[in-house]
Design an enzyme around this catalytic site. Structure first.
Site, mmCIF file in Angstrom:
data_model
loop_
_atom_site.group_PDB
_atom_site.id
_atom_site.type_symbol
_atom_site.label_atom_id
_atom_site.label_comp_id
_atom_site.label_asym_id
_atom_site.label_seq_id
_atom_site.Cartn_x
_atom_site.Cartn_y
_atom_site.Cartn_z
ATOM 1 N N LYS A 103 63.033 -98.278 62.298
ATOM 2 C CA LYS A 103 62.128 -97.294 61.679
ATOM 3 C C LYS A 103 62.797 -96.652 60.477
ATOM 4 C CE LYS A 103 59.986 -95.776 65.961
ATOM 5 N NZ LYS A 103 59.338 -94.739 66.755
ATOM 6 N N LYS A 115 68.947 -92.964 70.562
ATOM 7 C CA LYS A 115 67.902 -92.581 71.523
ATOM 8 C C LYS A 115 68.537 -92.065 72.789
ATOM 9 C CE LYS A 115 63.357 -92.796 71.813
ATOM 10 N NZ LYS A 115 62.467 -92.870 70.641
ATOM 11 N N ASN A 230 51.310 -86.338 72.725
ATOM 12 C CA ASN A 230 51.428 -85.779 71.374
ATOM 13 C C ASN A 230 50.727 -86.671 70.352
ATOM 14 O OD1 ASN A 230 53.041 -86.136 68.692
ATOM 15 N ND2 ASN A 230 53.320 -83.997 69.210
ATOM 16 N N SER A 357 60.963 -85.526 60.824
ATOM 17 C CA SER A 357 62.225 -85.033 61.394
ATOM 18 C C SER A 357 63.305 -85.019 60.311
ATOM 19 C CB SER A 357 62.696 -85.940 62.531
ATOM 20 O OG SER A 357 62.135 -85.534 63.755
HETATM 21 N N1 GLU Z 1 60.912 -89.952 69.296
HETATM 22 C C1 GLU Z 1 60.288 -90.203 68.043
HETATM 23 C C2 GLU Z 1 60.301 -91.692 67.739
HETATM 24 O O1 GLU Z 1 60.361 -92.505 68.632
HETATM 25 C C3 GLU Z 1 60.829 -89.342 66.919
HETATM 26 C C4 GLU Z 1 62.294 -89.454 66.645
HETATM 27 C C5 GLU Z 1 62.797 -88.418 65.659
HETATM 28 O O2 GLU Z 1 62.016 -87.611 65.189
HETATM 29 O O3 GLU Z 1 64.007 -88.428 65.411
HETATM 30 O O4 GLU Z 1 60.150 -92.109 66.626
#
Ligand code: GLU
Length: 423
Positions: A103, A115, A230, A357
């Protein structure tokens, strides 16, 4: 033919880490990187397992298991959420950390992926127990994380309150205020405008861009959303406001369907903080039935492995946009693509959350805060560019959208690892 079947069976039996590795390998091969790059990127560079003893409200002590995986920090600090869920496993957290790296690469953030997860069921825990667990987790991983090392965030069943407790615990340990340690915080503690709805905003942008390529108008389009947490709940609202007809939604216990369109405002009003709402209704259908509804746009926004080779032939949507992490298996991706269904993969479609974020972390670092309009217009710019990049790669390289996204996502990390002299 028999060989092919055997092969696909083998693929389907891979767990999510193994199938992620298989796609990473294919992406690196297509890009022409040598074997050592794959050897480095196929696993996180670091995984910590912790045991967290918590005194429960009934006086007993329960020991929870938690993980933090850091996939690759060649580009910058690692970044990614922490999930609280009974099904969390080490392999899942590892795969999720790899997806975070992808990502970050796709939306071009100066991060690698990380993670975390704790094996627990927050739906059955009190506020006090959740606070103890959140603080205990931060104490257990504190050596490994930090604003320039590894920055956690919300994920499945964690929210801004949990981020606030974690930030407070980290600041106490370090003995200075550290808002940049974690993102997804409440606004008063250095959170960013637009962070809470950011994942759904990103999904909405991807839906719009994908719909354009298929000549589908959002106004009047029939949308089905699996999951009302969410991402799912904000997305239902955005789609409804854009004039689409949300004809199906679900939670962990069942699904609701109305071909004329559901009353989204009412459902949003009645959902609990974990996104549960279907328990209030009698005429429910199953999650499997929901996925197979006749619709234009299907958005899996719940958990992994929902569209598999068993049901991929039965999906009727024209576009599948993944708001959850890992809802479609690699095998099912190929089936959907062969059937002409456009799939917008998780590592692209759900990257709006980590993008905002990143904005939150930048604001924390500079101590200067942006307006909601500023956040949203920057998010729009980033995701439109990312979608375009992945879509064009998929066309020019003649690969499905998931492989294209992996190719785009892995490149910067592979380059940075090479420049650092690691591989
Ligand atoms: N948990 C979210 C994701 O899987 C956001 C991670 C973040 O904001 O660092 O993309």
């Amino acid at each position: 033919m028999a060989g092919q079947e055997q092969n696909s069976e083998k693929e389907e039996n891979l767990n999510i880490l193994q199938s992620t590795q298989a796609v990473i390998k294919e992406a690196l091969d297509k890009l022409g990187y040598p074997e050592p790059v794959y050897e480095l990127l196929k696993e996180p560079i670091r995984v910590l397992t912790v045991r967290i003893p918590i005194r429960m409200d009934n006086g007993t002590v329960k020991v929870f298991t938690g993980y933090r995986a850091q996939h690759n920090d060649a580009v910058g600090p690692t970044k990614g959420g922490v999930r609280f869920h009974p099904d969390v496993t080490e392999d899942e957290v590892k795969a999720l950390s790899i997806w975070m790296s992808l990502k970050a690469g796709i939306v071009d953030l100066p991060y690698g992926g990380g993670k975390g997860g704790i094996v627990c069921d927050p739906r059955e825990m009190s506020f006090r127990e959740l606070e103890s667990l959140s603080r205990g987790y931060v104490r257990a991983i504190s050596q490994l994380v930090g604003p320039t090392k590894d920055i956690p965030a919300p994920d499945v069943f964690t929210n801004s309150q949990i981020m606030a407790w974690m930030m407070d615990e980290y600041s106490r340990i370090r003995e200075f205020d550290s808002p940049g340690f974690i993102t997804g915080k409440p606004l008063v503690l250095g959170g960013s405008h637009g962070r809470e709805s950011a994942t759904a905003k990103g999904v909405t942008i991807c839906i719009r861009e994908a719909a354009k390529t298929k000549g589908i108008e959002i106004e009047g389009a029939r949308v089905v959303i699996q999951g009302f947490g969410n991402a799912g709940s904000y997305l239902a609202k955005f789609m409804h406001d854009a004039g689409a007809k949300v004809i199906g939604i679900s939670d962990a216990y069942g699904a609701l369907h109305n071909p004329e369109g559901l009353d989204i405002d009412y459902l949003l009003d009645r959902r609990d903080s974990f996104g549960t709402v279907t328990k209030l209704f009698k005429n429910t259908i199953t999650n499997q039935e929901l996925l197979q509804l006749d619709c234009d746009i299907l958005v899996p926004a719940a958990i992994e492995n929902q569209i598999t080779k068993e049901n991929a032939h039965k999906i009727k949507a024209k576009i599948v946009v993944e708001a959850a992490n890992g809802p479609t298996t690699w095998e099912a991706t190929k089936i959907l693509t062969e059937r002409g269904i456009l799939i917008v993969p998780d590592v692209l479609a759900s990257a709006g959350g980590v993008t905002v974020s990143y904005f939150e972390w930048v604001q924390n670092n500079q101590g200067y805060y942006w307006s909601e309009e500023e956040v949203n217009s920057k998010l729009e710019e980033v995701l439109v560019k990312a979608f375009d990049n992945v879509y064009r790669t998929s066309r020019t390289r003649r690969v499905n959208m998931r492989l294209a996204a992996y190719m785009v996502g892995v490149r910067k990390m592979a380059e940075a690892s090479r420049f650092r002299g690691w591989v």
